[in-house]
Motif scaffolding. Structure first.
Motif, PDB file in Angstrom:
ATOM      1  N   LEU A   1       0.818  -1.212   0.000  1.00 51.04           N
ATOM      2  CA  LEU A   1       0.000   0.000   0.000  1.00 51.04           C
ATOM      3  C   LEU A   1       0.858   1.271   0.000  1.00 51.04           C
ATOM      4  CD1 LEU A   1      -2.778   1.382   0.207  1.00 51.04           C
ATOM      5  CD2 LEU A   1      -2.599   1.162   2.705  1.00 51.04           C
TER       6      LEU A   1
ATOM      7  N   ASN B   1     -11.579   5.903   8.622  1.00 55.78           N
ATOM      8  CA  ASN B   1     -11.832   4.699   7.833  1.00 55.78           C
ATOM      9  C   ASN B   1     -13.317   4.344   7.847  1.00 55.78           C
ATOM     10  OD1 ASN B   1     -10.352   2.918   6.181  1.00 55.78           O
ATOM     11  ND2 ASN B   1     -10.578   1.272   7.675  1.00 55.78           N
TER      12      ASN B   1
ATOM     13  N   HIS C   1     -12.863   2.466   3.156  1.00 60.19           N
ATOM     14  CA  HIS C   1     -11.508   1.922   3.135  1.00 60.19           C
ATOM     15  C   HIS C   1     -10.619   2.547   2.060  1.00 60.19           C
ATOM     16  CE1 HIS C   1     -12.372  -1.118   6.098  1.00 60.19           C
ATOM     17  NE2 HIS C   1     -13.430  -1.541   5.410  1.00 60.19           N
ATOM     18  N   GLU C   2     -11.210   2.981   0.954  1.00 57.21           N
ATOM     19  CA  GLU C   2     -10.393   3.581  -0.100  1.00 57.21           C
ATOM     20  C   GLU C   2      -9.752   4.865   0.385  1.00 57.21           C
ATOM     21  OE1 GLU C   2     -10.769   5.216  -4.708  1.00 57.21           O
ATOM     22  OE2 GLU C   2     -12.381   4.003  -3.831  1.00 57.21           O
TER      23      GLU C   2
ATOM     24  N   ASP D   1      -7.080   3.957   2.903  1.00 56.68           N
ATOM     25  CA  ASP D   1      -5.821   3.528   2.267  1.00 56.68           C
ATOM     26  C   ASP D   1      -5.037   4.726   1.748  1.00 56.68           C
ATOM     27  OD1 ASP D   1      -6.444   0.921   2.809  1.00 56.68           O
ATOM     28  OD2 ASP D   1      -7.100   0.430   0.768  1.00 56.68           O
ATOM     29  N   ARG D   2      -5.745   5.676   1.139  1.00 61.50           N
ATOM     30  CA  ARG D   2      -5.079   6.887   0.645  1.00 61.50           C
ATOM     31  C   ARG D   2      -4.450   7.658   1.801  1.00 61.50           C
ATOM     32  NH1 ARG D   2      -7.339   9.402  -3.850  1.00 61.50           N
ATOM     33  NH2 ARG D   2      -6.015  11.185  -3.290  1.00 61.50           N
TER      34      ARG D   2
ATOM     35  N   ASP E   1      -9.477  13.496  -2.046  1.00 63.30           N
ATOM     36  CA  ASP E   1     -10.639  13.736  -2.912  1.00 63.30           C
ATOM     37  C   ASP E   1     -11.407  14.925  -2.349  1.00 63.30           C
ATOM     38  OD1 ASP E   1      -9.899  11.657  -4.569  1.00 63.30           O
ATOM     39  OD2 ASP E   1     -11.090  10.167  -3.490  1.00 63.30           O
TER      40      ASP E   1
END
Length: 455
Positions: free
Chosen positions: A288, A329, A334-335, A338-339, A397
């Motif tokens: 990751l 989270n 989860h995306e 992870d970022r 984002d």
């Protein structure tokens, strides 16, 4: 023993003694040393019986004339099958026997028969003398047939070997004792991007190869020791084919078992090396974040301990756990989580030196090895820099994520002297920091397990 016994009958009756002589002689031939009794005698019995039958047969004048020249007459009837001498010659060639070794076996066979015969028949005349003459002619013919088949098999082997060399995708070349290339197959010329005439007679130094020094040293050893050598080299040839290569060097021996040349077979392993590097990387890095994982971190920590013991230089270990990561989270998915972890890895890396090691142990736990750092102020400064960096908002984002970090700090050798103990003391200090609130860094303290450094 009857004095009028024919040579043909004598050969049949004494064949075991003759074969024993043959076997003892063959044991002295280099390529026959490891052959068993059946291999040593292989075709000798059949050749002797074939000669004995020939001695019993009637010869015409033309056949007698051909026999004195050591050859079979062209119109002599055969059954189309190879004679035992021809079979012997072909087998000896494929077994690695030299021409001299093959011929010497026939000399031994001749000497054994004549020796046993003359002991039993001190005086030979008349039909017996004629039979002995025909025996010598038969041996001469057997030698001719054997060598002819030897040459046929050798020629075929040479053609097949040449075809293999031409068709081989691996570069193969032969070097003389001075390291000059005396043969190169098509794959070699393609790899070097050179014509054959520009390769022959050149050394690896003449061709300007970067691996020339190591290659020549290994070549000299192969020639001197008559050993083989497997190695690797990195080089970009003019053809731009490959970057990583493995190669095998092997000696070429002459009939006297002296080294007369060496052969080199090389292979492009660039793709394999890339694949192996990728496998190793994936096994030792967090996919990751790209940081070293627990396995690589512990390995580097062990190496750092060994280095510190030799150099008497202390170092520090930081153990970090993110505060508020679970909430991010759970809230954003989860995306985004992870970022966030990937961005955290980048910020921590920016806070330390290139010589230091940043690793992700798993989840939201990170570690740092501060090489050569033995002062609390220095380690505390780095810890506070990381705290400040991670306290700033993360824009992922359209989401704004806010976290903090708890850090435990331990030192080698005063707090612990083994990798496992260092990781444990740093972990205990981190939990002490976490219990005191967010954005805290604590030094491990043996008096109360952990003592506060900064808040």
């Amino acid at each position: 023993m009857q004095m009028d016994m024919q040579l043909s009958d004598f050969i049949r009756s004494e064949i075991e003694h003759i074969l024993q002589d043959w076997e003892e002689f063959a044991k002295g031939i280099f390529h026959a040393r490891h052959m068993d009794k059946a291999g040593l005698r292989d075709h000798a019995r059949d050749m002797l019986l074939e000669i004995a039958d020939d001695l019993d047969s009637h010869q015409s004048e033309s056949q007698q004339a051909a026999g004195t020249k050591g050859r079979r007459q062209a119109d002599e009837p055969t059954d189309g099958a190879d004679s035992w001498a021809e079979v012997h010659g072909g087998d000896r060639q494929t077994s690695g026997f030299s021409v001299i070794e093959t011929v010497s076996e026939f000399r031994a066979l001749r000497a054994s028969v004549v020796s046993h015969w003359t002991k039993a028949h001190p005086v030979t005349a008349g039909k017996q003398l004629e039979s002995l003459t025909r025996f010598h002619e038969a041996i001469d013919q057997a030698v001719a047939e054997s060598l002819e088949q030897y040459a046929i098999v050798k020629e075929m082997e040479t053609r097949l070997f040449g075809a293999i060399l031409v068709a081989s995708p691996d570069p193969i070349y032969v070097l003389d004792l001075d390291g000059r290339i005396v043969y190169a197959n098509k794959a070699t010329a393609d790899l070097f991007a050179m014509k054959h005439k520009d390769i022959i007679g050149k050394t690896v130094f003449d061709l300007g190869f970067s691996f020339a020094t190591d290659f020549q040293r290994n070549l000299d050893k192969v020639i001197a020791d008559q050993s083989t050598y497997r190695g690797k080299f990195a080089h970009v040839f003019s053809s731009e084919q490959g970057e990583q290569f493995e190669y095998l060097l092997a000696p070429v021996l002459d009939e006297q078992l002296e080294t007369e040349a060496a052969v080199c077979i090389s292979r492009d392993i660039t793709e394999r090396a890339i694949a192996e590097d990728k496998i190793w990387y994936n096994a030792h890095h967090d996919l990751l974040t790209g940081l070293p994982n627990r396995r690589l971190f512990l390995d580097r920590l062990e190496q750092e301990v060994k280095h510190a013991k030799r150099s008497a230089l202390p170092f520090a270990v930081l153990f970090m756990d993110l505060d508020g990561f679970k909430a991010v989270n759970d809230s954003f998915g989860h995306e985004v989580g992870d970022r966030l972890l990937s961005d955290v890895a980048d910020r921590i890396t920016d806070c330390v030196r290139e010589a230091d090691t940043v690793a992700r142990l798993g989840g939201d736990e990170f570690t740092v090895i501060l090489t050569g750092t033995g002062q609390r102020n220095s380690a505390g400064t780095v810890a506070q820099t990381i705290i400040n960096a991670l306290s700033k908002p993360f824009h992922i984002d359209k989401h704004l994520a806010q976290i903090s970090v708890s850090i435990g700090v331990t030192f080698y050798p005063q707090d612990a002297s083994t990798p496992a103990a260092l990781l444990e003391t740093a972990d205990r200090a981190m939990y002490k920091a976490k219990k005191s609130g967010p954005s805290r860094a604590y030094f491990f303290d043996t008096s109360d397990n952990a003592g506060r450094c900064s808040a």
